[in-house]
Scaffold this motif. Structure first.
Motif, PDB file in Angstrom:
ATOM      1  N   PRO A  87       0.821  -1.212   0.000  1.00 33.94           N
ATOM      2  CA  PRO A  87       0.000   0.000   0.000  1.00 33.94           C
ATOM      3  C   PRO A  87       0.853   1.259   0.000  1.00 33.94           C
ATOM      4  CG  PRO A  87      -0.806  -1.543   1.642  1.00 33.94           C
ATOM      5  CD  PRO A  87       0.500  -2.093   1.125  1.00 33.94           C
ATOM      6  N   GLY A  88       1.985   1.236   0.708  1.00 35.01           N
ATOM      7  CA  GLY A  88       2.820   2.424   0.819  1.00 35.01           C
ATOM      8  C   GLY A  88       3.468   2.802  -0.494  1.00 35.01           C
ATOM      9  N   ASP A  89       3.636   1.815  -1.385  1.00 40.72           N
ATOM     10  CA  ASP A  89       4.380   2.048  -2.614  1.00 40.72           C
ATOM     11  C   ASP A  89       3.470   2.183  -3.839  1.00 40.72           C
ATOM     12  OD1 ASP A  89       6.914   2.418  -3.708  1.00 40.72           O
ATOM     13  OD2 ASP A  89       6.878   0.401  -4.565  1.00 40.72           O
ATOM     14  N   SER A  90       2.148   2.077  -3.608  1.00 40.81           N
ATOM     15  CA  SER A  90       1.218   2.204  -4.734  1.00 40.81           C
ATOM     16  C   SER A  90       1.273   3.616  -5.316  1.00 40.81           C
ATOM     17  CB  SER A  90      -0.219   1.929  -4.285  1.00 40.81           C
ATOM     18  OG  SER A  90      -0.443   0.575  -4.087  1.00 40.81           O
ATOM     19  N   GLU A  91       0.775   3.754  -6.534  1.00 37.57           N
ATOM     20  CA  GLU A  91       0.667   5.092  -7.131  1.00 37.57           C
ATOM     21  C   GLU A  91      -0.375   5.905  -6.365  1.00 37.57           C
ATOM     22  OE1 GLU A  91      -0.094   4.271 -11.475  1.00 37.57           O
ATOM     23  OE2 GLU A  91       0.444   2.286 -10.702  1.00 37.57           O
ATOM     24  N   PHE A  92      -1.179   5.198  -5.562  1.00 41.10           N
ATOM     25  CA  PHE A  92      -2.265   5.834  -4.826  1.00 41.10           C
ATOM     26  C   PHE A  92      -1.813   6.079  -3.384  1.00 41.10           C
ATOM     27  CE2 PHE A  92      -6.449   5.495  -2.593  1.00 41.10           C
ATOM     28  CZ  PHE A  92      -7.087   6.538  -3.243  1.00 41.10           C
ATOM     29  N   ASP A  93      -1.642   7.353  -3.016  1.00 41.92           N
ATOM     30  CA  ASP A  93      -1.058   7.713  -1.722  1.00 41.92           C
ATOM     31  C   ASP A  93      -2.101   7.656  -0.606  1.00 41.92           C
ATOM     32  OD1 ASP A  93       0.226   8.792   0.415  1.00 41.92           O
ATOM     33  OD2 ASP A  93       0.781  10.695  -0.548  1.00 41.92           O
ATOM     34  N   ILE A  94      -1.877   6.767   0.351  1.00 46.42           N
ATOM     35  CA  ILE A  94      -2.853   6.606   1.429  1.00 46.42           C
ATOM     36  C   ILE A  94      -2.285   7.040   2.782  1.00 46.42           C
ATOM     37  CG2 ILE A  94      -4.219   4.740   0.360  1.00 46.42           C
ATOM     38  CD1 ILE A  94      -2.453   2.901   2.366  1.00 46.42           C
ATOM     39  N   SER A  95      -1.288   7.952   2.752  1.00 44.50           N
ATOM     40  CA  SER A  95      -0.654   8.368   4.010  1.00 44.50           C
ATOM     41  C   SER A  95      -1.671   8.891   5.014  1.00 44.50           C
ATOM     42  CB  SER A  95       0.368   9.477   3.778  1.00 44.50           C
ATOM     43  OG  SER A  95       1.072   9.263   2.599  1.00 44.50           O
ATOM     44  N   ASN A  96      -2.618   9.680   4.544  1.00 49.69           N
ATOM     45  CA  ASN A  96      -3.687  10.159   5.433  1.00 49.69           C
ATOM     46  C   ASN A  96      -4.910  10.516   4.584  1.00 49.69           C
ATOM     47  OD1 ASN A  96      -3.131  12.644   4.240  1.00 49.69           O
ATOM     48  ND2 ASN A  96      -1.827  13.327   5.932  1.00 49.69           N
ATOM     49  N   VAL A  97      -5.948  11.024   5.240  1.00 52.27           N
ATOM     50  CA  VAL A  97      -7.194  11.301   4.526  1.00 52.27           C
ATOM     51  C   VAL A  97      -6.968  12.369   3.452  1.00 52.27           C
ATOM     52  CG1 VAL A  97      -9.562  12.141   4.772  1.00 52.27           C
ATOM     53  CG2 VAL A  97      -8.604  10.601   6.502  1.00 52.27           C
ATOM     54  N   ARG A  98      -6.132  13.352   3.770  1.00 50.01           N
ATOM     55  CA  ARG A  98      -5.887  14.434   2.803  1.00 50.01           C
ATOM     56  C   ARG A  98      -5.255  13.875   1.517  1.00 50.01           C
ATOM     57  NH1 ARG A  98      -3.527  17.677   5.883  1.00 50.01           N
ATOM     58  NH2 ARG A  98      -5.152  19.255   6.125  1.00 50.01           N
ATOM     59  N   SER A  99      -4.264  12.993   1.686  1.00 48.05           N
ATOM     60  CA  SER A  99      -3.584  12.461   0.499  1.00 48.05           C
ATOM     61  C   SER A  99      -4.544  11.615  -0.335  1.00 48.05           C
ATOM     62  CB  SER A  99      -2.355  11.644   0.907  1.00 48.05           C
ATOM     63  OG  SER A  99      -2.735  10.408   1.460  1.00 48.05           O
ATOM     64  N   ILE A 100      -5.459  10.926   0.327  1.00 46.52           N
ATOM     65  CA  ILE A 100      -6.450  10.133  -0.403  1.00 46.52           C
ATOM     66  C   ILE A 100      -7.367  11.066  -1.200  1.00 46.52           C
ATOM     67  CG2 ILE A 100      -8.442   8.582  -0.144  1.00 46.52           C
ATOM     68  CD1 ILE A 100      -6.990   7.319   2.268  1.00 46.52           C
ATOM     69  N   VAL A 101      -7.827  12.142  -0.540  1.00 46.75           N
ATOM     70  CA  VAL A 101      -8.711  13.105  -1.216  1.00 46.75           C
ATOM     71  C   VAL A 101      -8.006  13.690  -2.436  1.00 46.75           C
ATOM     72  CG1 VAL A 101      -9.817  15.365  -0.997  1.00 46.75           C
ATOM     73  CG2 VAL A 101     -10.061  13.662   0.840  1.00 46.75           C
ATOM     74  N   GLU A 102      -6.727  14.079  -2.267  1.00 54.71           N
ATOM     75  CA  GLU A 102      -5.972  14.665  -3.385  1.00 54.71           C
ATOM     76  C   GLU A 102      -5.870  13.673  -4.547  1.00 54.71           C
ATOM     77  OE1 GLU A 102      -5.153  17.769  -3.635  1.00 54.71           O
ATOM     78  OE2 GLU A 102      -6.004  18.056  -1.623  1.00 54.71           O
ATOM     79  N   ALA A 103      -5.547  12.421  -4.191  1.00 56.22           N
ATOM     80  CA  ALA A 103      -5.372  11.411  -5.238  1.00 56.22           C
ATOM     81  C   ALA A 103      -6.681  11.160  -5.978  1.00 56.22           C
ATOM     82  CB  ALA A 103      -4.856  10.114  -4.617  1.00 56.22           C
ATOM     83  N   VAL A 104      -7.778  11.102  -5.222  1.00 56.69           N
ATOM     84  CA  VAL A 104      -9.080  10.859  -5.863  1.00 56.69           C
ATOM     85  C   VAL A 104      -9.447  12.038  -6.769  1.00 56.69           C
ATOM     86  CG1 VAL A 104     -11.553  10.601  -5.442  1.00 56.69           C
ATOM     87  CG2 VAL A 104      -9.924   9.303  -4.063  1.00 56.69           C
ATOM     88  N   LYS A 105      -9.194  13.253  -6.303  1.00 53.42           N
ATOM     89  CA  LYS A 105      -9.493  14.434  -7.132  1.00 53.42           C
ATOM     90  C   LYS A 105      -8.685  14.386  -8.425  1.00 53.42           C
ATOM     91  CE  LYS A 105     -11.089  17.724  -3.671  1.00 53.42           C
ATOM     92  NZ  LYS A 105     -10.721  18.874  -2.810  1.00 53.42           N
ATOM     93  N   GLY A 106      -7.430  13.932  -8.311  1.00 55.00           N
ATOM     94  CA  GLY A 106      -6.596  13.790  -9.498  1.00 55.00           C
ATOM     95  C   GLY A 106      -7.196  12.795 -10.485  1.00 55.00           C
ATOM     96  N   LEU A 107      -7.676  11.674  -9.940  1.00 56.83           N
ATOM     97  CA  LEU A 107      -8.250  10.637 -10.803  1.00 56.83           C
ATOM     98  C   LEU A 107      -9.552  11.106 -11.456  1.00 56.83           C
ATOM     99  CD1 LEU A 107      -7.564   7.549  -8.505  1.00 56.83           C
ATOM    100  CD2 LEU A 107      -6.580   7.919 -10.782  1.00 56.83           C
ATOM    101  N   ILE A 108     -10.336  11.896 -10.697  1.00 57.39           N
ATOM    102  CA  ILE A 108     -11.588  12.424 -11.262  1.00 57.39           C
ATOM    103  C   ILE A 108     -11.265  13.404 -12.408  1.00 57.39           C
ATOM    104  CG2 ILE A 108     -13.642  13.832 -10.789  1.00 57.39           C
ATOM    105  CD1 ILE A 108     -13.566  12.699  -7.893  1.00 57.39           C
ATOM    106  N   ALA A 109     -10.266  14.251 -12.171  1.00 59.81           N
ATOM    107  CA  ALA A 109      -9.882  15.229 -13.202  1.00 59.81           C
ATOM    108  C   ALA A 109      -9.373  14.509 -14.452  1.00 59.81           C
ATOM    109  CB  ALA A 109      -8.802  16.164 -12.644  1.00 59.81           C
ATOM    110  N   GLU A 110      -8.568  13.457 -14.214  1.00 62.09           N
ATOM    111  CA  GLU A 110      -8.018  12.660 -15.314  1.00 62.09           C
ATOM    112  C   GLU A 110      -9.140  12.069 -16.160  1.00 62.09           C
ATOM    113  OE1 GLU A 110      -5.373   8.991 -14.785  1.00 62.09           O
ATOM    114  OE2 GLU A 110      -4.397  10.587 -13.615  1.00 62.09           O
ATOM    115  N   LYS A 111     -10.178  11.601 -15.455  1.00 59.90           N
ATOM    116  CA  LYS A 111     -11.291  10.943 -16.133  1.00 59.90           C
ATOM    117  C   LYS A 111     -12.072  11.969 -16.973  1.00 59.90           C
ATOM    118  CE  LYS A 111     -15.680   8.987 -15.114  1.00 59.90           C
ATOM    119  NZ  LYS A 111     -16.701   9.190 -14.090  1.00 59.90           N
ATOM    120  N   GLN A 112     -12.190  13.198 -16.435  1.00 60.65           N
ATOM    121  CA  GLN A 112     -12.986  14.214 -17.126  1.00 60.65           C
ATOM    122  C   GLN A 112     -12.259  14.823 -18.317  1.00 60.65           C
ATOM    123  OE1 GLN A 112     -13.865  16.589 -13.730  1.00 60.65           O
ATOM    124  NE2 GLN A 112     -15.805  15.556 -13.278  1.00 60.65           N
ATOM    125  N   SER A 113     -10.906  14.726 -18.284  1.00 59.52           N
ATOM    126  CA  SER A 113     -10.167  15.385 -19.368  1.00 59.52           C
ATOM    127  C   SER A 113     -10.086  14.510 -20.615  1.00 59.52           C
ATOM    128  CB  SER A 113      -8.765  15.752 -18.895  1.00 59.52           C
ATOM    129  OG  SER A 113      -8.033  14.571 -18.666  1.00 59.52           O
TER     130      SER A 113
END
Lengths: 88, 402
Positions: free
Chosen positions: A62-88
């Motif tokens: 989990p620590g080495d995934s492209e998906f950062d799960i260090s804390n809730v903030r990092s998860i939110v940032e990563a998800v927002k990135g994925l949503i933006a990627e999907k919309q573009s």
């Protein structure tokens, strides 16, 4: 004020942790919240379903995934990135 | 107590369509894992597996047989046929009542389930083939093998996920040792490489997208395989009296449960099973030269398994070899221990230890001699086969050369 994406993610994580959403902060780590590996996999699934995205997460490292799960903030940032990627 | 020996072996899997072909691939360190060729693969995130290539069911079975045989049953039947032929055993009327079948499988007829659900749910059909139930039931392989060879003693299937094969072989061993039967066909079979089977595993996030690298620092999960291996087990004196080819002796078996977590492995449960098998066999730890590891290639299993081996063997852990052939044939789930037993027999009989292939970087948490990438010649007198299943069910076999 939290945006919709953040609110929804906190709601999902809180449910896994059996806590109220206001007990989960952006700085909380999954360890703080008592979420184990199965809980994490379920949370990832729920987030994918909520936002119709695909999260590159491998439970083997989990620590080495492209998906950062260090804390809730990092998860939110990563998800927002994925949503933006999907919309573009 | 009576002694139990293996007098025949048969197999089909990604490495080959016989026990000999499988062992040859293991000796050469050949990897059978590659791109999956299955329906709807484009909707999967995991697209590799240890798939059987070039298999034509019509070359082996009639149309009416195929209507009753899911691939998992076909693989078991082909392997049984090969094992019995090697053993040279004739099932007489008298022997038929003292002979049975125990086959491990986790999922049973998954091709049949997958195809039938697709028909009724996706394609809206209101009718399925009349033999769906006898084709998909978990005991279909054991039943068809008993029918094919007229084995009328105890027969059943064992479903303990990744330990199914070892539980099955161990139970067959116990039946003969105790005097309940004289001959058993036993092993495991699985055909989970279907869309639904892989989609379900994807969800757990423990599968690798690029390869199975047990004990390697770069490992990132398991890779599924498919196929079967079946063995003929006989009581030693009877086997010797008829001049049977004796491949190895099964000397001990132990089962334990972690009673802890549904997916995370436990060092204690694994160590108790390993120590239990040694005790059951009356085998000193120092006798063991080779362990065929469970070695799934997940972070958790490999680390825990190495720690359990260290716990049981102490300093001797540094003098034995441990390899995972899943790196070559993939994880056959309920069929895996049976295919892996071929590597144990090869070590004991031919003095060749199968390697762990795909190994690129040592992991300090797996600091044992994992026989990286290249098979090794060694005189092995005693060996173990480990299986540790989801659900915390552990089964370890102990064997000696004979």
């Amino acid at each position: 004020m939290a945006d919709d994406v953040t609110r929804k993610i906190i709601e999902i994580i809180a449910e896994q942790a059996v806590l109220e959403p206001d007990q989960v902060s952006l700085d909380s780590t999954l360890d703080d919240l008592g979420i184990d590996s199965l809980g994490l996999v379920e949370a990832v699934f729920a987030i994918e379903e909520a936002f119709d995205i695909s999260i590159p997460f491998n439970a083997n490292d989990p620590g080495d995934s492209e998906f950062d799960i260090s804390n809730v903030r990092s998860i939110v940032e990563a998800v927002k990135g994925l949503i933006a990627e999907k919309q573009s | 107590m009576r002694r139990v020996v293996i007098t025949g072996a048969g197999a089909i899997n990604a490495l080959g369509a016989s026990a000999a072909a499988t062992c040859e691939a293991m000796r050469e360190g050949r990897c059978g894992i590659g791109p999956l060729d299955i329906r709807d693969v484009d909707r999967l995130m995991i697209r590799i597996g240890g798939q059987i290539r070039g298999y034509d069911e019509t070359a082996h079975f009639s149309r009416s047989e195929i209507a009753l045989f899911d691939p998992f049953t076909q693989y078991a039947l082909l392997s049984s046929r090969e094992a019995l032929a090697q053993s040279g055993l004739e099932i007489t009327e008298a022997l038929s009542y003292r002979a049975g079948v125990i086959i491990g499988t986790s999922g049973g007829g998954l091709h049949t389930q997958d195809e039938s659900y697709r028909l009724v749910y996706q394609e809206g059909k209101n009718r399925v083939h009349p033999f769906i139930v006898p084709r998909l039931m978990n005991n279909a392989a054991a039943s068809q093998v008993s029918m094919a060879h007229g084995l009328k003693g105890p027969s059943y299937c064992v479903a303990t996920a990744c330990s199914s094969s070892n539980h099955a072989i161990g139970q067959a061993f116990q039946l003969i040792r105790s005097g309940a039967t004289d001959v058993m066909l036993t092993g495991g079979t699985e055909s989970m490489l279907v869309f639904g089977g892989i989609k379900a595993w994807e969800g757990l996030r423990v599968m690798s997208k690029d390869g199975c690298r047990p004990f390697c620092k770069t490992r990132n999960g398991m890779v599924q395989g498919e196929g079967a291996a079946i063995f003929v087990l006989e009581e030693y004196e009877a086997a010797r009296a008829r001049g049977a080819p004796i491949l190895a002796e099964i000397c001990g078996f132990a089962m334990t449960s972690d009673a802890a977590d549904i997916v995370m492995p436990s060092q204690d449960g694994a160590a108790r099973a390993i120590a239990g098998a040694l005790a059951d066999a009356g085998m000193a730890a120092e006798e063991v030269g080779y362990i065929n590891a469970h070695g799934t290639g997940t972070t958790a299993n490999d680390r825990t398994e190495c720690a359990a081996v260290r716990q049981v063997f102490g300093d001797h852990a540094d003098r034995l070899m441990i390899s995972s052939t899943k790196s070559m044939h993939g994880h056959l789930i309920g069929g895996t221990g049976a295919v892996e037993l071929l590597a144990v027999i090869m070590a004991l009989r031919d003095g060749i230890v199968a390697p762990t292939v795909g190994y690129v970087e040592p992991d300090p948490e797996c600091d044992l001699d994992v026989v990286p990438n290249v098979a090794r010649e060694a005189r092995i007198g005693a060996a173990l086969s480990n299986a540790f299943a989801f659900g915390g069910l552990n089964a370890v076999l102990a064997l000696r050369a004979i």
